[in-house]
Design an enzyme around this catalytic site. Structure first.
Site, PDB file in Angstrom:
ATOM      1  N   ASN A  11       0.887  -1.615  -0.022  1.00  0.00           N
ATOM      2  CA  ASN A  11       0.106   0.412   0.022  1.00  0.00           C
ATOM      3  C   ASN A  11       0.778   1.387  -0.046  1.00  0.00           C
ATOM      4  O   ASN A  11       0.548   2.059   0.175  1.00  0.00           O
ATOM      5  CB  ASN A  11      -0.730   0.200   1.154  1.00  0.00           C
ATOM      6  CG  ASN A  11      -2.153  -1.049   0.887  1.00  0.00           C
ATOM      7  OD1 ASN A  11      -2.207  -1.012   0.450  1.00  0.00           O
ATOM      8  ND2 ASN A  11      -1.896  -2.147   2.280  1.00  0.00           N
ATOM      9  N   ALA A  77       2.225  -3.107   6.404  1.00  0.00           N
ATOM     10  CA  ALA A  77       0.956  -3.170   7.494  1.00  0.00           C
ATOM     11  C   ALA A  77       2.336  -4.845   7.650  1.00  0.00           C
ATOM     12  O   ALA A  77       1.678  -5.743   9.018  1.00  0.00           O
ATOM     13  CB  ALA A  77       0.090  -3.615   6.941  1.00  0.00           C
TER      14      ALA A  77
HETATM   15  C1  DQA Z   1       4.155   2.567   7.619  1.00  0.00           C
HETATM   16  C2  DQA Z   1       2.472   2.028   9.527  1.00  0.00           C
HETATM   17  C3  DQA Z   1       1.942   0.477   9.334  1.00  0.00           C
HETATM   18  O1  DQA Z   1       1.070   0.889  10.493  1.00  0.00           O
HETATM   19  C4  DQA Z   1       1.247   0.705   8.540  1.00  0.00           C
HETATM   20  O2  DQA Z   1       0.121   0.042   7.894  1.00  0.00           O
HETATM   21  C5  DQA Z   1       1.669   1.910   6.942  1.00  0.00           C
HETATM   22  C6  DQA Z   1       2.472   2.799   6.492  1.00  0.00           C
HETATM   23  C7  DQA Z   1       3.907   3.901   8.564  1.00  0.00           C
HETATM   24  O3  DQA Z   1       5.121   4.219   7.630  1.00  0.00           O
HETATM   25  O4  DQA Z   1       3.670   4.616   9.052  1.00  0.00           O
HETATM   26  O5  DQA Z   1       1.107   0.886   5.634  1.00  0.00           O
HETATM   27  O6  DQA Z   1       4.277   1.373   7.939  1.00  0.00           O
END
Ligand code: DQA
Length: 145
Positions: A11, A77
């Site tokens: 993502n 994640a």
């Molecule tokens: C993240 C924090 C994670 O909890 C989340 O699932 C992400 C981004 C961050 O860069 O703040 O996708 O890694």
């Protein structure tokens, strides 16, 4: 010149559009450009990688012993779930830094635990896109100590 690998998990390709209240409005492409510039400053070559699949991330981590000086990883994640990524990180003896854009310790309970950080030299989180630049400075000190 040593080469570092900067790995981005699921993502993160959506940065710029995704939950801007947590991740800001900078795209991953812009972050990649910033990383290139900062790496030049620290005499590092930089390879930037993003993938949404756990196996592809593991394959990339496994390549770190072949030709890279260290690894910076935002497992996204998978930070909170992936023993497989933890094991892959543990398998390399190169310097490793975990980063997060948001402060995971100030968010939901399920984000406050990082499984993957057990395998890294240190964690930088909560500085927005600057987490990447700070991690490059930190890894340069580990590589060129
Ligand atoms: C993240 C924090 C994670 O909890 C989340 O699932 C992400 C981004 C961050 O860069 O703040 O996708 O890694």
């Amino acid at each position: 010149m040593k080469k570092i690998l900067i790995i981005n998990g699921p993502n993160l390709n959506l940065l710029g559009d995704r939950e801007k209240n947590f991740y800001g409005d900078t795209t991953l492409e812009k972050i990649q450009n910033i990383c290139q510039t900062v790496c030049n400053k620290y005499q590092l070559e930089c390879e930037f990688f993003q993938n949404n699949n756990e196996g592809a991330l593991i394959d990339k981590i496994q390549s770190v012993d072949k030709g890279y000086g260290g690894i910076i990883i935002n497992p996204a994640a998978y930070t909170h779930t992936s023993i497989a990524i933890l094991d892959a990180l543990r398998a390399t003896s190169k310097p490793k830094i975990e980063i997060h854009i948001s402060n995971i310790y100030a968010r939901e309970d399920y984000r406050r635990k990082s499984i993957t950080s057990e395998a890294v030299n240190g964690v930088i989180c909560g500085f927005g896109e600057n987490s990447y630049s700070l991690a490059i400075e930190a890894i340069s000190k580990l590589i060129y100590k």
